[in-house]
Motif scaffolding. Structure first.
Motif, mmCIF file in Angstrom:
data_model
loop_
_atom_site.group_PDB
_atom_site.id
_atom_site.type_symbol
_atom_site.label_atom_id
_atom_site.label_comp_id
_atom_site.label_asym_id
_atom_site.label_seq_id
_atom_site.Cartn_x
_atom_site.Cartn_y
_atom_site.Cartn_z
ATOM 1 N N ASP A 1 -31.405 59.497 55.128
ATOM 2 C CA ASP A 1 -31.675 58.326 54.277
ATOM 3 C C ASP A 1 -33.130 58.314 53.813
ATOM 4 O O ASP A 1 -33.425 57.920 52.685
ATOM 5 C CB ASP A 1 -31.376 57.030 55.029
ATOM 6 C CG ASP A 1 -29.879 56.800 55.226
ATOM 7 O OD1 ASP A 1 -29.072 57.461 54.536
ATOM 8 O OD2 ASP A 1 -29.518 55.963 56.072
ATOM 9 N N THR A 2 -34.040 58.746 54.674
ATOM 10 C CA THR A 2 -35.463 58.785 54.331
ATOM 11 C C THR A 2 -35.704 59.725 53.158
ATOM 12 O O THR A 2 -36.463 59.411 52.238
ATOM 13 C CB THR A 2 -36.300 59.221 55.558
ATOM 14 O OG1 THR A 2 -36.017 58.338 56.639
ATOM 15 C CG2 THR A 2 -37.779 59.211 55.254
ATOM 16 N N GLU A 3 -35.047 60.894 53.179
ATOM 17 C CA GLU A 3 -35.179 61.846 52.074
ATOM 18 C C GLU A 3 -34.583 61.280 50.786
ATOM 19 O O GLU A 3 -35.157 61.442 49.709
ATOM 20 C CB GLU A 3 -34.505 63.170 52.444
ATOM 21 C CG GLU A 3 -35.209 63.896 53.562
ATOM 22 C CD GLU A 3 -34.437 65.089 54.091
ATOM 23 O OE1 GLU A 3 -35.021 65.846 54.884
ATOM 24 O OE2 GLU A 3 -33.257 65.288 53.722
ATOM 25 N N GLU A 4 -33.443 60.606 50.916
ATOM 26 C CA GLU A 4 -32.827 59.982 49.738
ATOM 27 C C GLU A 4 -33.759 58.956 49.117
ATOM 28 O O GLU A 4 -33.958 58.933 47.911
ATOM 29 C CB GLU A 4 -31.500 59.314 50.108
ATOM 30 C CG GLU A 4 -30.367 60.279 50.275
ATOM 31 C CD GLU A 4 -29.036 59.594 50.509
ATOM 32 O OE1 GLU A 4 -28.957 58.343 50.508
ATOM 33 O OE2 GLU A 4 -28.037 60.315 50.677
ATOM 34 N N GLU A 5 -34.341 58.104 49.951
ATOM 35 C CA GLU A 5 -35.248 57.064 49.461
ATOM 36 C C GLU A 5 -36.467 57.679 48.769
ATOM 37 O O GLU A 5 -36.904 57.200 47.725
ATOM 38 C CB GLU A 5 -35.700 56.150 50.602
ATOM 39 C CG GLU A 5 -34.603 55.264 51.156
ATOM 40 C CD GLU A 5 -34.055 54.264 50.149
ATOM 41 O OE1 GLU A 5 -34.798 53.840 49.233
ATOM 42 O OE2 GLU A 5 -32.879 53.905 50.266
ATOM 43 N N ALA A 6 -37.010 58.746 49.346
ATOM 44 C CA ALA A 6 -38.177 59.405 48.755
ATOM 45 C C ALA A 6 -37.832 59.982 47.382
ATOM 46 O O ALA A 6 -38.597 59.839 46.420
ATOM 47 C CB ALA A 6 -38.692 60.506 49.680
ATOM 48 N N ALA A 7 -36.668 60.608 47.269
ATOM 49 C CA ALA A 7 -36.244 61.189 45.994
ATOM 50 C C ALA A 7 -36.004 60.103 44.948
ATOM 51 O O ALA A 7 -36.428 60.239 43.795
ATOM 52 C CB ALA A 7 -34.978 62.026 46.192
ATOM 53 N N ILE A 8 -35.357 59.024 45.348
ATOM 54 C CA ILE A 8 -35.089 57.917 44.422
ATOM 55 C C ILE A 8 -36.397 57.325 43.913
ATOM 56 O O ILE A 8 -36.586 57.138 42.706
ATOM 57 C CB ILE A 8 -34.218 56.831 45.095
ATOM 58 C CG1 ILE A 8 -32.804 57.368 45.315
ATOM 59 C CG2 ILE A 8 -34.200 55.554 44.259
ATOM 60 C CD1 ILE A 8 -31.935 56.487 46.215
#
Length: 100
Positions: A52-59
Motif C-alpha cells: 500500500d505504501t508503494e501504491e500511495e507513493a506512485a499515486i
C-alpha cells in the motif's frame, strides 16, 4: 488493491507502465485493456504494486504528471460494479406482445 491509470497515450505498452511505476516500488501486475474489435489500447490501465505504501507513493507522484504527452489521472481503483443481466428495462420493451 490496484491503481487506476487514466488518460494514457494510445501508444503505451505494458513495459512502459511497468518501468514508470517501478520507480516507486515493486510492480506485481499491469493490466492494459484493449478494444475487442480493433485491438487498440483503450487509454487506461490498472497497476498493482507490492505494498500500500508503494501504491500511495506512485499515486502521489504520478497523478497529474505529464507523461507521453498526456496529463495522467492516477488514483486507487474502485471495485468493479456488477453488471445486471439484459433482462432489465430492455427486456420489457423488446417483446412484441406488449404492442397494441
Amino acid at each position: 488493491m490496484s491503481i487506476y491509470v487514466g488518460n494514457l497515450s494510445y501508444e503505451v505498452m505494458q513495459d512502459n507502465l511497468s518501468e514508470i511505476f517501478a520507480e516507486y516500488g515493486t510492480v506485481k501486475r499491469v493490466q492494459l485493456p484493449t478494444d475487442r474489435e480493433t485491438g487498440r489500447v483503450r487509454g487506461f490501465a490498472f497497476v498493482e504494486m507490492a505494498t500500500d505504501t508503494e501504491e500511495e507513493a506512485a499515486i502521489e507522484a504520478l497523478n497529474g504528471a505529464e507523461w507521453m504527452g498526456r496529463d495522467l489521472t492516477v488514483n486507487k481503483a474502485k471495485p468493479r460494479e456488477e453488471r445486471s443481466s439484459s433482462s432489465g428495462s430492455w427486456g420489457d420493451r423488446r417483446g412484441g406482445s406488449s404492442r397494441r
